[in-house]
Design a protein around this motif. Structure first.
Motif, PDB file in Angstrom:
ATOM      1  N   PRO A 223       0.825  -1.217   0.000  1.00  0.00           N
ATOM      2  CA  PRO A 223       0.000   0.000   0.000  1.00  0.00           C
ATOM      3  C   PRO A 223       0.858   1.266   0.000  1.00  0.00           C
ATOM      4  N   ALA A 224       0.313   2.315  -0.587  1.00  0.00           N
ATOM      5  CA  ALA A 224       1.002   3.623  -0.625  1.00  0.00           C
ATOM      6  C   ALA A 224      -0.027   4.705  -0.340  1.00  0.00           C
ATOM      7  N   LEU A 225       0.442   5.871   0.032  1.00  0.00           N
ATOM      8  CA  LEU A 225      -0.427   7.039   0.246  1.00  0.00           C
ATOM      9  C   LEU A 225      -1.641   6.683   1.120  1.00  0.00           C
ATOM     10  N   GLY A 226      -1.374   5.989   2.217  1.00  0.00           N
ATOM     11  CA  GLY A 226      -2.440   5.655   3.165  1.00  0.00           C
ATOM     12  C   GLY A 226      -3.555   4.819   2.564  1.00  0.00           C
ATOM     13  N   GLY A 227      -3.222   3.995   1.563  1.00  0.00           N
ATOM     14  CA  GLY A 227      -4.230   3.123   0.962  1.00  0.00           C
ATOM     15  C   GLY A 227      -4.850   3.699  -0.302  1.00  0.00           C
ATOM     16  N   LEU A 228      -4.550   4.958  -0.621  1.00  0.00           N
ATOM     17  CA  LEU A 228      -5.048   5.541  -1.875  1.00  0.00           C
ATOM     18  C   LEU A 228      -4.331   4.941  -3.073  1.00  0.00           C
ATOM     19  N   GLY A 229      -3.098   4.528  -2.835  1.00  0.00           N
ATOM     20  CA  GLY A 229      -2.283   3.991  -3.920  1.00  0.00           C
ATOM     21  C   GLY A 229      -1.721   2.631  -3.585  1.00  0.00           C
ATOM     22  N   ILE A 230      -1.065   2.056  -4.570  1.00  0.00           N
ATOM     23  CA  ILE A 230      -0.425   0.762  -4.371  1.00  0.00           C
ATOM     24  C   ILE A 230       0.875   0.762  -5.189  1.00  0.00           C
ATOM     25  N   ILE A 231       1.937   0.279  -4.574  1.00  0.00           N
ATOM     26  CA  ILE A 231       3.200   0.152  -5.305  1.00  0.00           C
ATOM     27  C   ILE A 231       3.333  -1.297  -5.739  1.00  0.00           C
ATOM     28  N   GLY A 232       3.462  -1.490  -7.032  1.00  0.00           N
ATOM     29  CA  GLY A 232       3.734  -2.819  -7.573  1.00  0.00           C
ATOM     30  C   GLY A 232       5.163  -2.830  -8.077  1.00  0.00           C
ATOM     31  N   SER A 233       5.916  -3.830  -7.661  1.00  0.00           N
ATOM     32  CA  SER A 233       7.301  -3.897  -8.140  1.00  0.00           C
ATOM     33  C   SER A 233       7.646  -5.325  -8.520  1.00  0.00           C
ATOM     34  N   GLY A 234       8.593  -5.446  -9.410  1.00  0.00           N
ATOM     35  CA  GLY A 234       9.013  -6.769  -9.858  1.00  0.00           C
ATOM     36  C   GLY A 234      10.426  -6.722 -10.379  1.00  0.00           C
ATOM     37  N   ARG A 235      10.982  -7.909 -10.525  1.00  0.00           N
ATOM     38  CA  ARG A 235      12.387  -8.027 -10.905  1.00  0.00           C
ATOM     39  C   ARG A 235      12.488  -8.741 -12.242  1.00  0.00           C
ATOM     40  N   ARG A 236      13.350  -8.219 -13.119  1.00  0.00           N
ATOM     41  CA  ARG A 236      13.638  -8.958 -14.341  1.00  0.00           C
ATOM     42  C   ARG A 236      14.603 -10.084 -13.995  1.00  0.00           C
ATOM     43  N   GLY A 237      14.253 -11.297 -14.335  1.00  0.00           N
ATOM     44  CA  GLY A 237      15.059 -12.458 -13.947  1.00  0.00           C
ATOM     45  C   GLY A 237      16.431 -12.462 -14.599  1.00  0.00           C
ATOM     46  N   GLY A 238      17.266 -13.382 -14.130  1.00  0.00           N
ATOM     47  CA  GLY A 238      18.642 -13.502 -14.634  1.00  0.00           C
ATOM     48  C   GLY A 238      19.553 -12.588 -13.854  1.00  0.00           C
ATOM     49  N   GLY A 239      20.821 -12.606 -14.153  1.00  0.00           N
ATOM     50  CA  GLY A 239      21.761 -11.668 -13.543  1.00  0.00           C
ATOM     51  C   GLY A 239      22.215 -12.039 -12.160  1.00  0.00           C
ATOM     52  N   ASP A 240      21.865 -13.251 -11.675  1.00  0.00           N
ATOM     53  CA  ASP A 240      22.312 -13.651 -10.333  1.00  0.00           C
ATOM     54  C   ASP A 240      23.743 -14.157 -10.364  1.00  0.00           C
TER      55      ASP A 240
END
Ligand SMILES: C[S@@+](CC[C@H](N)C(=O)[O-])C[C@H]1O[C@@H](n2cnc3c(N)ncnc32)[C@H](O)[C@@H]1O
Length: 240
Positions: A223-240
């Motif tokens: 959640p972001a901005l007290g529930g007004l928003g949402i942060i979605g994040s993800g990772r591009r695979g590989g590179g480990d």
């Protein structure tokens, strides 16, 4: 005379035209027209804090980060304050937004490469950035899947995307009041909610689905901005 009237009518129609129909905020010309007002109203502490929060979803050592729909530069200015070693690329469809971003970032002493671009066809090489952010941007694009696939393409393996977007669900006026009392914030939220009702809002499930469909893994939705928003994040695979 009739020809002039028809030309005038079609110019007005094209000003507001978009795939979402008349008066859609997805029209770049409407973003140009509203840019100054938008910049003034979103220059408030809760909005800036929400922009800065995206830093927590990027690789700690990100050297080059792309901000999609950078608008008047609020996101880059806020992020640069907490990630001073990073080089910034800001992209937007609106020329006026980019001009405002240039002034704001120059005033803040932040160096950024600002480019007019369409997030649906990024003019960046494959695997050329460590992070991609978008703040209140993805919900407006015609094809969110294509935009996220483009973000995936330009990210290096191991890089992360992080977007703050409007959340589905009701937030009471008291809830908004708890997030911030700056009149600019309070005035900016009703149009943001109205616009997102018209375009797109996210739940953790719908955000995760969109990120997964674009190829991202290690997906987090918070959640972001007290529930007004949402942060979605993800990772591009590989590179480990
Ligand atoms: C609501 S503003 C957000 C600006 C800034 N990120 C912020 O949080 O204040 C959305 C921005 O996305 C831009 N935009 C919309 N569709 C776009 C697209 N397809 N490609 C690039 N920019 C786009 C608009 O011009 C506008 O500046």
């Amino acid at each position: 005379m009739d020809g002039e009237r028809i030309a005038g009518q079609s110019a007005v129609r094209s000003l507001f035209a978009s795939e979402k129909g008349p008066f859609s905020m997805a029209s770049p010309r409407l973003f140009d027209l509203g840019a100054d007002l938008y910049a003034a109203y979103t220059d408030n502490a809760p909005w800036r804090a929400s922009c800065a929060a995206l830093a927590g979803h990027l690789p700690a050592d990100a050297r080059r980060v792309l901000d999609l729909g950078c608008g008047p530069g609020t996101t880059i200015a806020a992020l640069a304050a907490v990630m001073p070693e990073t080089r910034w690329v800001g992209g937007d469809l609106s020329g006026r937004m980019l001009r405002l971003a240039k002034w704001r970032l120059r005033g803040a002493g932040v160096a950024a490469q600002l480019t007019r671009l369409d997030a649906l066809a990024l003019p960046l090489a494959d695997a050329s950035v460590d992070g991609v952010v978008g703040h209140s941007f993805l919900y407006l694009v015609a094809d969110e899947h294509r935009a996220l696939r483009e973000a995936w393409r330009v990210l290096r393996p191991g890089g992360r995307v992080a977007c703050m977007e409007p959340a589905a669900g009701y937030v009471s006026p008291a809830g908004i009041w708890r997030v911030g009392r700056d009149p600019r914030f309070l005035f900016s939220i009703p149009p943001w909610r109205a616009m997102s009702r018209r375009h797109r809002r996210y739940t953790p499930a719908s955000f995760a689905r969109a990120l997964r469909a674009a190829g991202f893994g290690d997906i987090r939705c918070t959640p972001a901005l007290g529930g007004l928003g949402i942060i979605g994040s993800g990772r591009r695979g590989g590179g480990d």
